[in-house]
Design a protein around this motif. Structure first.
Motif, PDB file in Angstrom:
ATOM      1  N   ARG A 158      46.979  40.836  38.911  1.00  0.00           N
ATOM      2  CA  ARG A 158      47.767  39.616  38.692  1.00  0.00           C
ATOM      3  C   ARG A 158      47.148  38.517  39.541  1.00  0.00           C
ATOM      4  O   ARG A 158      47.175  38.559  40.778  1.00  0.00           O
ATOM      5  CB  ARG A 158      49.227  39.847  39.099  1.00  0.00           C
ATOM      6  CG  ARG A 158      50.143  38.604  39.005  1.00  0.00           C
ATOM      7  CD  ARG A 158      50.086  37.949  37.635  1.00  0.00           C
ATOM      8  NE  ARG A 158      51.273  37.127  37.368  1.00  0.00           N
ATOM      9  CZ  ARG A 158      51.307  35.777  37.479  1.00  0.00           C
ATOM     10  NH1 ARG A 158      50.235  35.111  37.862  1.00  0.00           N
ATOM     11  NH2 ARG A 158      52.426  35.123  37.182  1.00  0.00           N
TER      12      ARG A 158
ATOM     13  N   SER B 227      47.860  36.431  34.158  1.00  0.00           N
ATOM     14  CA  SER B 227      48.331  35.244  34.871  1.00  0.00           C
ATOM     15  C   SER B 227      49.368  34.522  34.009  1.00  0.00           C
ATOM     16  O   SER B 227      49.505  34.802  32.822  1.00  0.00           O
ATOM     17  CB  SER B 227      47.168  34.286  35.149  1.00  0.00           C
ATOM     18  OG  SER B 227      47.635  33.100  35.771  1.00  0.00           O
TER      19      SER B 227
ATOM     20  N   ASN C 253      47.966  42.749  43.337  1.00  0.00           N
ATOM     21  CA  ASN C 253      48.519  41.390  43.342  1.00  0.00           C
ATOM     22  C   ASN C 253      47.605  40.485  44.170  1.00  0.00           C
ATOM     23  O   ASN C 253      47.438  40.682  45.367  1.00  0.00           O
ATOM     24  CB  ASN C 253      49.948  41.390  43.904  1.00  0.00           C
ATOM     25  CG  ASN C 253      50.651  40.067  43.594  1.00  0.00           C
ATOM     26  OD1 ASN C 253      50.019  39.126  43.089  1.00  0.00           O
ATOM     27  ND2 ASN C 253      51.935  39.998  43.889  1.00  0.00           N
TER      28      ASN C 253
ATOM     29  N   SER D 207      55.336  40.538  36.206  1.00  0.00           N
ATOM     30  CA  SER D 207      53.931  40.780  36.558  1.00  0.00           C
ATOM     31  C   SER D 207      53.645  40.556  38.041  1.00  0.00           C
ATOM     32  O   SER D 207      52.535  40.808  38.502  1.00  0.00           O
ATOM     33  CB  SER D 207      53.000  39.898  35.710  1.00  0.00           C
ATOM     34  OG  SER D 207      53.100  38.549  36.116  1.00  0.00           O
ATOM     35  N   THR D 208      54.630  40.046  38.786  1.00  0.00           N
ATOM     36  CA  THR D 208      54.401  39.842  40.227  1.00  0.00           C
ATOM     37  C   THR D 208      55.157  40.862  41.069  1.00  0.00           C
ATOM     38  O   THR D 208      54.873  41.031  42.253  1.00  0.00           O
ATOM     39  CB  THR D 208      54.841  38.432  40.688  1.00  0.00           C
ATOM     40  OG1 THR D 208      56.262  38.292  40.496  1.00  0.00           O
ATOM     41  CG2 THR D 208      54.129  37.340  39.918  1.00  0.00           C
TER      42      THR D 208
END
Ligand code: ADP
Ligand code: MG
Length: 409
Positions: free
Chosen positions: A39, A79, A163, A175-176
């Motif tokens: 990510r 992203s 990350n 996604s984070t």
């Protein structure tokens, strides 16, 4: 979590400072032949035709990507870009895929989406040392709502999660944050650099340690002031914030910015000798280029004047304090730096930091932009890539995108 860590967590009122946690990075794991979901923060500025106007966020991710590719990983990049509502070609990551292909000197194809069969097929065909970029994760509302099944679908694409998106680490999105509940997560090299610089400054600074805070609202920075004040040797206040402090000393501030709700807070922290407010102010009668300006001592602002920058005497005093410091952290411009007439203070602080031999750290979106604009970015030890994230970090908050990563044993 070790007992020592949880004890310290309790001591901090349950808010464990992120910097106390040592996180695994890509250096600590074997990635050869593994599918690695990275990510990144490729939320780059673009012009109307979609051309990237500043690719710093892409170039900052290259050390992580090169390290992974050189170690034989299969790299799946993801992203967000902008704030699209649903699928919207305006916010496609195609320009980023093109730029990445150039910079990495190999083809980085863009997947048609970030989940689904066609994406799985592309991932299955990925060879060791190859990379693909998934399409904008925010084309799905489930990204920002941190939907479990969406996070799991992302996780299913890979064996390991990395990350490297410090700029979005303060948001718990799929996604984070969500994804790392399904596959092991580690920090990328950019994330590591951010944690190291900001973390060391906050937890283990070389002294004297000086913080400089400016910008608009005191309210936005109360958490930062409260967290920094016990740690620093001096805290310098400038920008639109300073007038609330003058007001707390019962001074006339004319039509300068005032954060009424924060006057009591300002009064309370003014009692601390470490806090220094500017001794003079640049005043004008309008916030415009070409406005005529004059300088007054801090307690002589006329009732119809607007304070728009720290004065030259304050700039010299602040610069001297910066010169004798070993660690300097700066967030928030000293004046309305966007207009040349009110940019002097910000420029002088940037210059003093650039000339310092100490560790110099710049955080905050507008402050980073100012330092870049005046040509001092390369002279700083570290310019954080996170605006909101660096502020929350300086408040001592544990950022969810960091918290979820694996601890070093
Ligand atoms: P950052 O993004 O670095 O955290 P902020 O968003 O808090 O910084 O503040 C940046 C803004 O503060 C700038 O746009 C600047 O014009 C404004 N500012 C600085 N000084 C003043 C002032 N005296 N009056 C009004 N606005 C100010
Ligand atoms: Mg800002």
């Amino acid at each position: 979590m070790s007992p020592q860590r949880s004890a310290r967590g309790r001591a901090l009122g349950g808010r464990i400072a992120a910097v106390l946690l040592k996180k695994k990075t890509i250096r600590d794991i074997d990635v050869a032949n593994k599918r690695v979901f990275v990510r990144a923060d490729f939320n780059v500025p673009q012009d109307d035709s979609g051309r990237i106007t500043d690719d710093r966020r892409i170039t900052e991710s290259l050390p992580t990507l090169r390290a992974l590719l050189d170690s034989g990983a299969k790299v799946i990049l993801a992203s967000h870009l902008g704030r699209p509502k649903g699928f919207d070609k305006r916010w496609t990551l195609q320009p980023v895929a093109d730029r990445l292909s150039q910079l990495l000197d190999r083809n980085v194809p863009l997947a048609p989406d970030c989940v689904g069969e066609r994406v799985e097929l592309m991932v299955n065909n990925l060879q060791s040392g190859e990379a693909i970029l998934l399409e904008n994760v925010r084309f799905h509302d489930e990204e920002t709502s941190n939907d479990q099944s969406f996070a799991k679908a992302l996780a299913n694409l890979a064996d390991i999660y990395v990350n490297d998106a410090f700029g979005t680490a303060h948001r718990a999105h799929a996604s984070t944050e969500g994804i790392a509940h399904f596959i092991p997560g580690v920090a990328g090299l950019l994330m590591e650099k951010e944690i190291e610089f900001l973390g060391n400054a906050l937890e283990n600074p070389k002294r004297p340690f000086v913080a400089i805070l400016g910008g608009t609202k005191v309210k936005d920075k109360i958490g930062v002031i409260e967290n920094l004040l016990p740690k620093v040797d001096k805290l310098l206040i400038g920008g639109g914030m300073m007038f609330t402090f003058y007001k707390a000393m019962d001074c006339e501030i004319g039509k300068s910015l005032l954060d009424e709700d924060s006057i009591d807070f300002a009064e309370r922290v003014l009692a601390n000798e470490k806090l220094i407010v500017p001794i003079d102010v640049v005043v004008a009668d309008k916030v415009e280029a070409g406005a005529s300006t004059y300088t007054v001592d801090w307690d002589l602002i006329p009732s119809d004047g607007i304070g728009l920058d720290i004065g030259p005497k304050a700039a010299i005093e602040f610069s001297q304090i910066i010169q004798s410091a070993e660690t300097i952290v700066w967030n928030g411009p000293m004046g309305v730096f966007e207009i040349p007439e009110f940019s002097h203070g910000t420029k002088e602080i940037a210059r003093a930091m650039a000339e310092s031999n100490g560790t110099t750290i710049v955080g905050g979106g507008d402050t980073a932009a100012a330092v870049e604009k005046f040509g001092f970015a390369d002279k700083m030890s570290h310019v954080s890539t996170g605006g909101g994230a660096s502020l929350e970090f300086m408040e001592g908050k544990l950022l969810p995108g960091i918290a979820v990563l694996q601890d070093l044993e």
